[in-house]
Design an enzyme around this catalytic site. Structure first.
Site, PDB file in Angstrom:
ATOM      1  N   GLY A  15      66.470  68.412  15.648  1.00 55.23           N
ATOM      2  CA  GLY A  15      65.666  66.827  14.620  1.00 55.23           C
ATOM      3  C   GLY A  15      66.968  66.551  13.567  1.00 55.23           C
ATOM      4  N   SER A  16      68.129  67.244  14.308  1.00 57.27           N
ATOM      5  CA  SER A  16      69.712  66.641  13.540  1.00 57.27           C
ATOM      6  C   SER A  16      69.070  65.421  12.967  1.00 57.27           C
ATOM      7  CB  SER A  16      71.013  67.395  13.452  1.00 57.27           C
ATOM      8  OG  SER A  16      71.001  66.715  14.969  1.00 57.27           O
ATOM      9  N   ARG A  68      52.329  60.825  33.259  1.00 60.46           N
ATOM     10  CA  ARG A  68      53.319  60.504  32.463  1.00 60.46           C
ATOM     11  C   ARG A  68      52.702  58.896  31.717  1.00 60.46           C
ATOM     12  NH1 ARG A  68      57.801  62.456  32.043  1.00 60.46           N
ATOM     13  NH2 ARG A  68      58.581  63.264  34.235  1.00 60.46           N
ATOM     14  N   MET A  93      63.281  64.861  24.357  1.00 56.55           N
ATOM     15  CA  MET A  93      63.449  64.848  25.918  1.00 56.55           C
ATOM     16  C   MET A  93      62.290  65.044  26.929  1.00 56.55           C
ATOM     17  SD  MET A  93      66.733  65.610  25.889  1.00 56.55           S
ATOM     18  CE  MET A  93      67.580  66.151  24.947  1.00 56.55           C
ATOM     19  N   LEU A  96      59.867  58.015  29.763  1.00 55.30           N
ATOM     20  CA  LEU A  96      59.489  57.514  29.198  1.00 55.30           C
ATOM     21  C   LEU A  96      58.689  56.633  30.472  1.00 55.30           C
ATOM     22  CD1 LEU A  96      60.055  56.623  25.394  1.00 55.30           C
ATOM     23  CD2 LEU A  96      58.333  58.391  26.698  1.00 55.30           C
ATOM     24  N   HIS A 112      72.099  58.891  22.014  1.00 57.54           N
ATOM     25  CA  HIS A 112      73.103  59.612  23.493  1.00 57.54           C
ATOM     26  C   HIS A 112      74.539  59.939  23.000  1.00 57.54           C
ATOM     27  CE1 HIS A 112      72.937  60.995  27.276  1.00 57.54           C
ATOM     28  NE2 HIS A 112      74.297  60.748  27.663  1.00 57.54           N
ATOM     29  N   ASP A 148      69.203  56.839  29.503  1.00 61.24           N
ATOM     30  CA  ASP A 148      70.090  56.238  28.870  1.00 61.24           C
ATOM     31  C   ASP A 148      71.043  54.818  29.145  1.00 61.24           C
ATOM     32  OD1 ASP A 148      69.556  58.983  27.949  1.00 61.24           O
ATOM     33  OD2 ASP A 148      70.488  60.208  29.274  1.00 61.24           O
TER      34      ASP A 148
HETATM   35  C1  GAR Z   1      71.676  64.872  20.473  1.00 70.43           C
HETATM   36  O1  GAR Z   1      72.628  65.305  20.098  1.00 70.43           O
HETATM   37  C2  GAR Z   1      71.000  63.576  21.330  1.00 70.43           C
HETATM   38  O2  GAR Z   1      71.930  62.880  21.119  1.00 70.43           O
HETATM   39  C3  GAR Z   1      70.432  63.838  22.217  1.00 70.43           C
HETATM   40  O3  GAR Z   1      70.179  64.921  22.344  1.00 70.43           O
HETATM   41  C4  GAR Z   1      70.399  66.151  20.993  1.00 70.43           C
HETATM   42  C5  GAR Z   1      69.588  65.568  19.968  1.00 70.43           C
HETATM   43  O4  GAR Z   1      69.730  66.757  18.547  1.00 70.43           O
HETATM   44  N1  GAR Z   1      70.314  63.315  22.974  1.00 70.43           N
HETATM   45  C6  GAR Z   1      70.393  62.616  24.272  1.00 70.43           C
HETATM   46  O5  GAR Z   1      70.570  63.524  25.101  1.00 70.43           O
HETATM   47  C7  GAR Z   1      69.052  61.971  24.648  1.00 70.43           C
HETATM   48  N2  GAR Z   1      69.461  61.084  26.011  1.00 70.43           N
HETATM   49  P1  GAR Z   1      69.122  67.098  17.543  1.00 70.43           P
HETATM   50  O6  GAR Z   1      67.618  67.158  17.658  1.00 70.43           O
HETATM   51  O7  GAR Z   1      69.653  67.638  16.479  1.00 70.43           O
HETATM   52  O8  GAR Z   1      69.303  65.217  16.565  1.00 70.43           O
END
Ligand code: GAR
Length: 217
Positions: A15-16, A68, A93, A96, A112, A148
């Site tokens: 969740g950053s 889903r 993750m 959808l 992404h 994506d």
């Molecule tokens: C991030 O790098 C985001 O871009 C990626 O997951 C990570 C989540 O990090 N998303 C994807 O790959 C979507 N296809 P976070 O939980 O620290 O935000």
């Protein structure tokens, strides 16, 4: 500021990016408030951060649903009940369904870790290094049914450095994600984005194209 758009952030883990959105939205002039953080996993670390910042959190596990579509219908119900107007996927993750994506068309955005349309999917940093590209980066885009994919709002370029490892590269890309994702939400919430023929135009910017965010090399 009144009249702020109610945004939900959907996470599955760290969740950053959600934290970056929360911090940006704490600014007095930001045109959106983070009204809900929802995770499909109860153990998502980001939930603690959101709760500590006084943001309503919700866990909706995908596990109890027949398929889903049933999960997405429940998710849609939660979002509507909370009066959500914009949905930000932030490391959510789950694939959808086209049904959900269509319901939130041009009101659902994603970040992404690659310069789309290159390197969709997982392990983008490893794959970028393996491919020998000179520049990598990240993308904020509107969500479409294909994974994506969708009209590009902002991109940040991250040059590959000699001796780069996936971890080092991931760190530099993530830093840029935290810059462009809040900016993308800000543009959307402020009503500055229009999508025409699957290309994004930004109001108030020459040519409607976002300035390229790229560190000096
Ligand atoms: C991030 O790098 C985001 O871009 C990626 O997951 C990570 C989540 O990090 N998303 C994807 O790959 C979507 N296809 P976070 O939980 O620290 O935000």
């Amino acid at each position: 500021m009144s009249g702020r758009k109610r945004a939900a952030v959907l996470i599955s883990g760290r969740g950053s990016n959600m934290a970056a959105l929360v911090q940006a939205a704490a600014g007095p002039d930001f045109p959106a408030e983070i009204a809900l953080v929802l995770s499909n996993r109860a153990d998502a670390a980001g939930l603690d951060f959101a709760a500590a910042h006084g943001i309503p959190t919700r866990v909706l596990s995908h596990k109890g649903f027949a398929d889903r579509l049933a999960f997405d219908a429940a998710l849609d119900g939660v979002l509507r009940e909370a009066g959500i107007e914009i949905v930000c996927l932030a490391g959510f993750m789950r694939l959808l369904t086209p049904w959900l994506v269509e319901r939130w068309r041009d009101r659902m955005i994603n970040v992404h870790p690659s310069l789309l349309p290159s390197f969709k999917g997982l392990n983008t940093h490893e794959r970028a290094l393996e491919a020998g590209v000179r520049v990598h980066g990240c993308t904020v885009h509107f969500v479409r049914a294909e994974m994506d994919e969708g009209p590009i709002i902002l991109q940040a370029v991250v040059p590959i450095e000699p001796g780069d490892t996936p971890d080092r590269l991931a760190h530099r890309v993530l830093t840029q994600e935290h810059v462009i994702y809040p900016k993308g939400l800000e543009l959307l919430a402020a009503g500055r984005l229009t999508v025409a023929q699957e290309r994004v135009e930004i109001a108030g910017v020459e040519g409607g194209l976002a300035p390229l965010i790229a560190p000096k090399v």
